[in-house]
Design a protein around this motif. Structure first.
Motif, PDB file in Angstrom:
ATOM      1  N   PHE A 132     -10.264   3.127  -8.771  1.00 23.75           N
ATOM      2  CA  PHE A 132      -9.464   3.403  -7.579  1.00 23.75           C
ATOM      3  C   PHE A 132      -8.124   2.696  -7.766  1.00 23.75           C
ATOM      4  N   LEU A 133      -7.065   3.298  -7.257  1.00 29.08           N
ATOM      5  CA  LEU A 133      -5.780   2.619  -7.238  1.00 29.08           C
ATOM      6  C   LEU A 133      -5.865   1.517  -6.172  1.00 29.08           C
ATOM      7  N   ASP A 134      -5.062   0.451  -6.323  1.00 29.38           N
ATOM      8  CA  ASP A 134      -5.195  -0.671  -5.385  1.00 29.38           C
ATOM      9  C   ASP A 134      -4.385  -0.498  -4.100  1.00 29.38           C
ATOM     10  N   GLY A 135      -3.928   0.716  -3.836  1.00 27.31           N
ATOM     11  CA  GLY A 135      -3.175   0.980  -2.603  1.00 27.31           C
ATOM     12  C   GLY A 135      -2.800   2.446  -2.579  1.00 27.31           C
ATOM     13  N   SER A 136      -1.775   2.791  -1.814  1.00 26.59           N
ATOM     14  CA  SER A 136      -1.439   4.219  -1.705  1.00 26.59           C
ATOM     15  C   SER A 136      -0.748   4.687  -2.995  1.00 26.59           C
ATOM     16  N   PRO A 137      -1.085   5.911  -3.443  1.00 22.67           N
ATOM     17  CA  PRO A 137      -0.464   6.413  -4.681  1.00 22.67           C
ATOM     18  C   PRO A 137       1.050   6.524  -4.568  1.00 22.67           C
ATOM     19  N   THR A 138       1.534   6.798  -3.354  1.00 28.97           N
ATOM     20  CA  THR A 138       2.985   6.925  -3.185  1.00 28.97           C
ATOM     21  C   THR A 138       3.669   5.606  -3.547  1.00 28.97           C
ATOM     22  N   GLU A 139       3.123   4.515  -2.984  1.00 27.84           N
ATOM     23  CA  GLU A 139       3.753   3.215  -3.165  1.00 27.84           C
ATOM     24  C   GLU A 139       3.416   2.606  -4.526  1.00 27.84           C
ATOM     25  N   ARG A 140       2.143   2.734  -4.942  1.00 27.26           N
ATOM     26  CA  ARG A 140       1.660   1.979  -6.101  1.00 27.26           C
ATOM     27  C   ARG A 140       1.816   2.720  -7.428  1.00 27.26           C
ATOM     28  N   LEU A 141       2.034   4.055  -7.381  1.00 26.57           N
ATOM     29  CA  LEU A 141       2.206   4.812  -8.626  1.00 26.57           C
ATOM     30  C   LEU A 141       3.523   5.589  -8.660  1.00 26.57           C
ATOM     31  N   CYS A 142       3.837   6.304  -7.557  1.00 26.50           N
ATOM     32  CA  CYS A 142       5.049   7.135  -7.586  1.00 26.50           C
ATOM     33  C   CYS A 142       6.319   6.273  -7.555  1.00 26.50           C
TER      34      CYS A 142
ATOM     35  N   TYR B  74     -16.959  10.714  -0.935  1.00 29.05           N
ATOM     36  CA  TYR B  74     -16.343   9.798   0.020  1.00 29.05           C
ATOM     37  C   TYR B  74     -16.431   8.383  -0.524  1.00 29.05           C
ATOM     38  N   ALA B  75     -15.676   7.484   0.095  1.00 25.29           N
ATOM     39  CA  ALA B  75     -15.739   6.067  -0.296  1.00 25.29           C
ATOM     40  C   ALA B  75     -15.370   5.220   0.900  1.00 25.29           C
ATOM     41  N   ASP B  76     -15.934   4.027   0.942  1.00 22.51           N
ATOM     42  CA  ASP B  76     -15.493   3.057   1.948  1.00 22.51           C
ATOM     43  C   ASP B  76     -14.319   2.310   1.326  1.00 22.51           C
ATOM     44  N   MET B  77     -13.117   2.725   1.712  1.00 21.67           N
ATOM     45  CA  MET B  77     -11.907   2.190   1.081  1.00 21.67           C
ATOM     46  C   MET B  77     -11.681   0.727   1.428  1.00 21.67           C
ATOM     47  N   SER B  78     -12.372   0.240   2.471  1.00 26.02           N
ATOM     48  CA  SER B  78     -12.233  -1.185   2.801  1.00 26.02           C
ATOM     49  C   SER B  78     -12.944  -2.036   1.745  1.00 26.02           C
ATOM     50  N   ASN B  79     -13.797  -1.390   0.922  1.00 29.16           N
ATOM     51  CA  ASN B  79     -14.455  -2.091  -0.194  1.00 29.16           C
ATOM     52  C   ASN B  79     -13.806  -1.780  -1.536  1.00 29.16           C
ATOM     53  N   THR B  80     -13.355  -0.509  -1.699  1.00 34.26           N
ATOM     54  CA  THR B  80     -12.970  -0.052  -3.037  1.00 34.26           C
ATOM     55  C   THR B  80     -11.512  -0.322  -3.381  1.00 34.26           C
ATOM     56  N   CYS B  81     -10.677  -0.557  -2.379  1.00 34.87           N
ATOM     57  CA  CYS B  81      -9.231  -0.573  -2.608  1.00 34.87           C
ATOM     58  C   CYS B  81      -8.628  -1.859  -2.039  1.00 34.87           C
TER      59      CYS B  81
ATOM     60  N   GLY C 112       3.733  -0.659 -16.991  1.00 36.24           N
ATOM     61  CA  GLY C 112       3.367  -2.075 -16.811  1.00 36.24           C
ATOM     62  C   GLY C 112       2.585  -2.318 -15.531  1.00 36.24           C
ATOM     63  N   ILE C 113       1.787  -1.322 -15.080  1.00 38.21           N
ATOM     64  CA  ILE C 113       1.068  -1.481 -13.810  1.00 38.21           C
ATOM     65  C   ILE C 113      -0.447  -1.266 -13.985  1.00 38.21           C
ATOM     66  N   GLU C 114      -0.939  -1.550 -15.212  1.00 35.30           N
ATOM     67  CA  GLU C 114      -2.379  -1.301 -15.458  1.00 35.30           C
ATOM     68  C   GLU C 114      -3.286  -2.070 -14.515  1.00 35.30           C
ATOM     69  N   ASP C 115      -2.810  -3.262 -14.071  1.00 37.44           N
ATOM     70  CA  ASP C 115      -3.660  -4.092 -13.205  1.00 37.44           C
ATOM     71  C   ASP C 115      -3.868  -3.462 -11.824  1.00 37.44           C
TER      72      ASP C 115
ATOM     73  N   HIS D  21      -8.430   9.801  -4.191  1.00 36.73           N
ATOM     74  CA  HIS D  21      -8.145  10.018  -5.612  1.00 36.73           C
ATOM     75  C   HIS D  21      -8.871   9.040  -6.522  1.00 36.73           C
ATOM     76  N   ILE D  22      -9.556   9.611  -7.517  1.00 35.64           N
ATOM     77  CA  ILE D  22     -10.294   8.830  -8.501  1.00 35.64           C
ATOM     78  C   ILE D  22      -9.649   9.011  -9.861  1.00 35.64           C
ATOM     79  N   PHE D  23      -9.501   7.906 -10.576  1.00 38.21           N
ATOM     80  CA  PHE D  23      -8.991   7.935 -11.961  1.00 38.21           C
ATOM     81  C   PHE D  23     -10.191   7.755 -12.880  1.00 38.21           C
ATOM     82  N   PHE D  24     -10.285   8.570 -13.930  1.00 41.31           N
ATOM     83  CA  PHE D  24     -11.422   8.492 -14.841  1.00 41.31           C
ATOM     84  C   PHE D  24     -11.013   7.864 -16.173  1.00 41.31           C
ATOM     85  N   GLY D  25     -12.025   7.287 -16.837  1.00 36.81           N
ATOM     86  CA  GLY D  25     -11.801   6.769 -18.197  1.00 36.81           C
ATOM     87  C   GLY D  25     -11.313   7.877 -19.119  1.00 36.81           C
TER      88      GLY D  25
END
Ligand SMILES: Cc1cc2nc3c(=O)[nH]c(=O)nc-3n(C[C@H](O)[C@H](O)[C@H](O)COP(=O)(O)OP(=O)(O)OC[C@H]3O[C@@H](n4cnc5c(N)ncnc54)[C@H](O)[C@@H]3O)c2cc1C
Length: 459
Positions: free
Chosen positions: A207-217, A331-338, A72-75, A55-59
């Motif tokens: 990119f979100l900094d972890g799983s969307p379930t944990e970090r957003l939902c 695709y993305a190398d999530m070990s770099n992006t997240c 309060g989770i913009e970071d 999942h990608i978030f766009f401007g």
């Protein structure tokens, strides 16, 4: 007012969040044991996360960005440099970039396109720019009218060389709706181009900094429950119950593990389910109504998300990549992006396989093997050598019906959030809103549904 919502995807959660802001009390009933629907994720036995989709978030996601701010989770959004990066199949292992300078739109987009000479010739760039003139002059009205054409048809009508489609738009079309340009509606690509070219940071990605379930939902659920709302997992809606006047009188919820069914009652009811299960559940009287009959025009498209863990780093690129492979999309190398998945020594590639209609019924093994064969072309330096990269483990997540398939003519079938039933509403990325079937579309639809319910309660 108490509002029962079936479905805890982003639309259902967003709807509940904005209902609590309006002083109402939502009760979300989710069929599965996991939050998030198409952004759901799971932890495996090693503690590694795997997800329904990369999942990608766009401007250009104002409602999503606003939601992060309100929670309060913009970071947690990890913004990447403003660029689009494509693999170059004809020179394996190399990349072609569109770099957006820090200038106002559309100048930054125009410069990004003009500076890239790997993918398009000057003649192709000029004929593409000319083809876009009606969209620029006539705006959204024109964009919506073009829903009658596929992207391939639209390009042909605008006399844009076929090579432009092959070089750029197969990748974009697969990224936006998991199908090819000869299938996707021109409205979808024109809508995305409009956002990307008109808003300075429209195409900037996070990119979100972890799983969307944990970090957003989960933060959404905390927000909702702190304000009196409730979210129940393992609570599948089985049937809409109607009163003699045809209003919804309750949700029948299937009992867990042989338990008896339960009837949940509320002042208003919302379906936040995807369009496919909703269609199968429509009560007989609704099937006679044009509003609900139109849902037949929408159907989810198959897609597959893969996670491959390797014994080494395959790339240092900290960004999304457009593979330009016939099998794969982005695709993305999530070990770099997240941040949450970071690993300095080993790559975890997350890859979207699309179009997936010929692959959805194949075994995980077949899907992983075919993907590895593609990766040999994308990373020849790591697979062709005497000491090839080793796959440590993999997860394959299939979604046979994901977002609605945005073929030409679909726009007219997208329903409003309000329905002909006065106490029943729809929400979800497929409902009518100005964004595509996306996380932004889901969050906006949830907000629109909440606004409609709040307005009806005030009236
Ligand atoms: C592989 C993949 C990649 C993607 N990439 C991107 C991306 O990069 N950027 C982007 O913006 N979007 C992306 N998307 C799209 C995005 O995930 C969706 O548009 C969005 O999450 C949809 O949210 P929703 O709430 O409308 O629907 P859903 O997430 O489908 O939520 C519906 C919920 O209803 C529940 N439900 C179903 N039946 C019942 C029932 N009977 N009772 C109760 N609950 C029920 C489901 O379990 C689910 O939780 C991607 C999607 C996929 C699959």
């Amino acid at each position: 007012m108490r509002v029962a919502i079936a479905g805890a995807g982003l639309a259902g959660l967003s709807c509940a969040k904005y209902l609590t802001d309006g002083g109402h009390t939502p009760l979300i009933l989710e069929r599965r044991d996991v939050l998030g629907g198409k952004v759901a994720a799971w932890k495996d036995a090693d503690g590694d996360w795997y997800e329904t989709g990369l999942h990608i978030f766009f401007g250009a996601y104002p409602n999503m960005l606003q939601l992060f701010k309100e929670l309060g989770i913009e970071d947690r959004l990890q913004w990447k440099e403003h660029a689009m990066i494509f693999n170059q199949p004809e020179i394996p292992g190399t990349y072609s970039r569109f770099d957006f300078p820090n200038l106002p739109a559309p100048i930054n987009g125009v410069i990004a396109i003009l500076r890239n000479n790997d993918m398009l010739t000057w003649g192709e760039k000029i004929s593409f720019a000319k083809g876009l003139i009606p969209a620029m002059l006539q705006g959204q009205k024109y964009v919506e009218e073009m829903d009658k054409y596929s992207w391939s048809e639209w390009m042909k009508r605008q006399n844009i060389p076929v090579r432009v489609e092959k070089e750029v738009f197969i990748a974009m079309s697969k990224a936006l709706n998991f199908i090819n340009p000869d299938e996707i509606s021109a409205t979808i690509i024109l809508t995305a181009l409009n956002r990307f070219l008109q808003e300075k940071n429209g195409s900037k990605m996070a990119f979100l900094d972890g799983s969307p379930t944990e970090r957003l939902c989960e933060p959404l659920v905390d927000y909702i429950t702190k304000r009196g709302g409730e979210v129940r997992l393992n609570a599948p809606l089985k049937e809409f119950l109607l009163d003699p006047a045809g209003h919804v009188s309750g949700f029948s919820i299937r009992g867990d593990n042989g338990a008896t069914d339960e009837v949940v009652t509320a002042d208003a009811y919302v379906s936040a389910m995807p369009v496919d299960p909703l269609k199968t559940m429509l009560p007989t009287p609704w099937k006679q109504m044009e509003f609900f009959q139109k849902l037949e025009g929408l159907e989810g498209v198959p897609v597959i998300n893969l996670h491959l863990w390797f014994d080494r780093k395959l790339t240092e690129i900290d960004h999304l990549l457009f593979s330009r492979s016939p099998l794969l999309s982005v695709y993305a190398d999530m070990s770099n992006t997240c941040r949450g998945y970071a690993d300095p020594d080993r790559s975890m590639l997350e890859l979207v396989l699309a179009p997936a209609k010929d692959w959805i019924s194949k075994s995980d093994r077949e899907i992983v093997d075919a993907t590895l064969a593609e990766l040999e072309k994308l990373f020849p330096q790591h697979f062709g050598s005497e000491n090839p990269a080793q796959l440590l483990k993999s997860h394959v997540v299939k979604t046979p019906r994901s977002v609605y398939k945005a073929t030409p003519g679909r726009e007219q079938y997208r329903p409003s959030q309000q329905t002909p039933i006065s106490n029943f509403y729809l929400t979800g990325d497929y409902t009518k809103q100005r964004y595509l079937a996306s996380m932004e579309g889901a969050v906006l639809s949830g907000k629109l549904t909440a606004q409609a319910i709040i307005a009806a309660a005030r009236a």
